[in-house]
Enzyme design. Structure first.
Site, PDB file in Angstrom:
ATOM      1  N   HIS A 272      41.211  45.574  42.543  1.00  0.00           N
ATOM      2  CA  HIS A 272      41.817  44.670  43.527  1.00  0.00           C
ATOM      3  C   HIS A 272      43.070  45.230  44.185  1.00  0.00           C
ATOM      4  CE1 HIS A 272      44.054  44.338  39.883  1.00  0.00           C
ATOM      5  NE2 HIS A 272      44.974  43.634  40.482  1.00  0.00           N
ATOM      6  N   ASP A 273      43.440  46.460  43.836  1.00  0.00           N
ATOM      7  CA  ASP A 273      44.623  47.084  44.449  1.00  0.00           C
ATOM      8  C   ASP A 273      44.248  48.225  45.388  1.00  0.00           C
ATOM      9  OD1 ASP A 273      46.369  45.471  42.974  1.00  0.00           O
ATOM     10  OD2 ASP A 273      46.507  46.920  41.333  1.00  0.00           O
TER      11      ASP A 273
ATOM     12  N   ASP B 268      48.479  44.730  32.237  1.00  0.00           N
ATOM     13  CA  ASP B 268      49.080  45.120  33.510  1.00  0.00           C
ATOM     14  C   ASP B 268      50.230  46.117  33.306  1.00  0.00           C
ATOM     15  OD1 ASP B 268      49.005  44.507  36.385  1.00  0.00           O
ATOM     16  OD2 ASP B 268      50.991  43.629  36.108  1.00  0.00           O
TER      17      ASP B 268
ATOM     18  N   GLU C 254      46.352  49.252  32.024  1.00  0.00           N
ATOM     19  CA  GLU C 254      46.585  49.841  33.350  1.00  0.00           C
ATOM     20  C   GLU C 254      47.786  50.769  33.242  1.00  0.00           C
ATOM     21  OE1 GLU C 254      47.593  48.684  37.989  1.00  0.00           O
ATOM     22  OE2 GLU C 254      48.613  47.671  36.352  1.00  0.00           O
TER      23      GLU C 254
ATOM     24  N   ASP D 292      43.427  39.132  31.867  1.00  0.00           N
ATOM     25  CA  ASP D 292      44.454  40.021  32.378  1.00  0.00           C
ATOM     26  C   ASP D 292      45.772  39.585  31.734  1.00  0.00           C
ATOM     27  OD1 ASP D 292      45.964  41.722  34.171  1.00  0.00           O
ATOM     28  OD2 ASP D 292      44.285  41.531  35.577  1.00  0.00           O
TER      29      ASP D 292
END
Ligand code: TEU
Length: 519
Positions: free
Chosen positions: A318-319, A205, A257, A103
């Protein structure tokens, strides 16, 4: 029929599996997952038949946002292990024919990153303009009304140097200024550092926030897809830079993302496919779970892809609330069948293969800064992996950092040998996908929707599969084109009982999803 890239790459055939590092496997009893723990669980990933692990951030961090606040981009936080442990993980994965994606968090650092610590020392500090500073408004307040994603102003006053700095997320996550060439040089070197270590690519990200509107006008805007502040024209050159770095190495992949509407999202492949390999497609995270809406989401996405661009799909991360909790346990099986049989690279969120639910946690157990500041808490989808039915699920010998929760039977050990379990369904779909090129790199042909179901064809050479999915718990007719095609059922969401011949004219039972090998 949709077309495919001429030269097929590993990441097109691949299934990505997201490991939230804190919650996969703890090896030292501190209740938090770590790299050695992940290395102990590679049998599961190999058995499940995934191709690549996307590992959530493991960098040194004060953990205000669980390592999305990075204090050192080229090391590992002691909580997760050491750089040697990460090298070991890369080696283990590669030996087993799997890959590792890290990430990459380029939009902001931790406020304890040495660059920001230096930036705070004076307006003339070497790293001052690596971040975004503005004078106060005439009334002494923040330069504009932009709000942080986690609530409150996106501006934080710094008394000593008498200016505000900008943070899209927490005040502990100051945004880097990507218009500064030094930032670009330094950050692209971070990518090289990991690529040289053998990392196979990155999930990047919040790409959509990397450039801000330079005017910083008051807008009444809030952070989000329609917010005012992502200056997209300025982001494309940054993506081209990152891609050029990835291309210095052999066959690596960049996944971004990007929270933007579809028409804008797909521009991040680049006009010549020279930007991101896979701008994350979040359509299935938000779509109402109804056949016409899901069909529309697939059709419009396929239709919007630039020529030669490779699609991708994801049901959870995970969000976001777990898929089982969004659509129910029976429909989650249909959802996995959809994810694994659509054209494009699927990303599975850890635990979804056993049907882990969003855990309702008491407020006292919340850890997520977003929840603690009044937003929806993301802790419920970040709970530890349930490896078995014991009290600590074999996740840890200590006190797990989040309670485990989960209904009975939602664990790997209980499901592994049950042919009708969620885990067996996911595994058989993943194995089928690996065995059949039609299902991985094959073409996709829309057969539309009818009633509560939708259908499509996947094909490669002479092999053709019909996929029929009922998105509701009641019986449904099939789209006209689908029920004329005879074949043999090779996978069913209803388990081993659902196999057999597929006869023209047939409809679908409630919650039934079928993969049919056509005659
Ligand atoms: O998330 C970016 C993002 O847009 C989030 O605000 C997300 O939409 C929201 O949390 C949904 O509830 C990324 C990471 O995935 C997230 O975990 C980080 O907290 C965030 O960036 C900051 O790095």
């Amino acid at each position: 029929m949709s077309t495919n890239l001429a030269a097929e790459r590993w990441w097109q055939r691949s299934v990505v599996y997201q490991v939230y590092a804190r919650s996969f496997q703890d090896s030292n009893g501190d209740g938090v997952g770590d790299l050695r723990g992940i290395r102990q669980r590679l049998d599961h990933l190999e058995w499940l038949d995934i191709d690549a692990v996307w590992l959530s951030p493991i960098y040194p961090s004060p953990m205000a946002d669980f390592s999305y606040d990075v204090a050192d981009y080229t090391d590992v936080d002691p909580l997760f292990g050491t750089l040697e442990d990460l090298d070991g993980l890369i080696e283990d994965l590669h030996r087993r024919g799997m890959r590792l994606l890290l990430d990459f968090v380029p939009n902001h650092t931790s406020s304890l990153h040495p660059w920001f610590v230096d930036a705070l020392t004076s307006r003339a500090a070497e790293h001052r303009n690596w971040y975004i500073w503005r004078d106060a408004a005439p009334d002494g307040g923040p330069p504009n009304d932009w709000a942080s994603a986690f609530g409150g102003s996106a501006w934080e006053w710094h008394e000593v140097t008498g200016q505000f700095y900008f943070h899209s997320f927490l005040r502990e996550q100051p945004d880097l200024d990507w218009t500064n060439p030094q930032v670009r040089v330094q950050m692209t070197d971070v990518l090289r550092f990991w690529l040289r270590r053998g990392v196979d690519g990155f999930r990047i990200d919040v790409v959509n926030l990397l450039a801000k509107g330079r005017e910083l006008q008051p807008t009444g805007g809030v952070l989000g897809p329609d917010g005012p502040w992502g200056d997209q024209h300025a982001i494309h050159p940054i993506m081209r830079d990152l891609r050029a770095v990835a291309d210095e190495f052999d066959d690596r992949v960049l996944i971004g993302e990007i929270w933007l509407p579809l028409e804008q999202l797909v521009t991040f492949y680049g006009a010549e496919l020279e930007e991101l390999h896979l701008p994350f497609n979040f359509r299935l995270l938000d779509v109402p779970w109804e056949a016409d809406r899901v069909h529309e989401a697939i059709r419009t996405y396929e239709g919007a892809l630039p020529r030669g661009a490779w699609p991708n799909w994801v049901l959870g991360n995970h969000d976001r609330p777990r898929i089982v909790t969004r659509v129910g346990a029976a429909q989650a099986r249909v959802a996995q069948m959809l994810l694994i049989t659509l054209r494009g690279t699927p990303t599975l969120y850890y635990g979804d293969e056993i049907g882990m639910t969003e855990v309702e946690l008491p407020r006292s157990a919340w850890r997520d800064p977003q929840g603690l500041r009044g937003g929806p808490t993301r802790d419920g989808c970040r709970t530890p992996m349930r490896w078995d039915a014991t009290a600590r699920a074999s996740f840890t010998t200590g006190e797990p950092w989040l309670p485990l929760g989960q209904p009975a039977g939602v664990d790997v050990a209980s499901q592994r040998d049950d042919p009708d379990s969620m885990l067996s369904l996911c595994r058989s779909l993943l194995r089928l996908r690996r065995a059949e090129r039609a299902l991985s790199i094959g073409e996709w042909h829309d057969l539309g929707h009818a009633d509560t179901s939708l259908a499509y064809l996947r094909g490669h050479g002479a092999r053709r599969f019909l996929v029929c999915l009922n998105l509701a718990g009641v019986p449904s007719a099939l789209p006209a084109q689908a029920h004329r095609l005879p074949g043999r059922v090779v996978a069913s969401t209803l388990g081993s009982g659902g196999q057999g011949d597929f006869h023209p004219g047939r409809g679908l039972a409630g919650d039934e999803g079928l993969v049919i090998l056509l005659d």
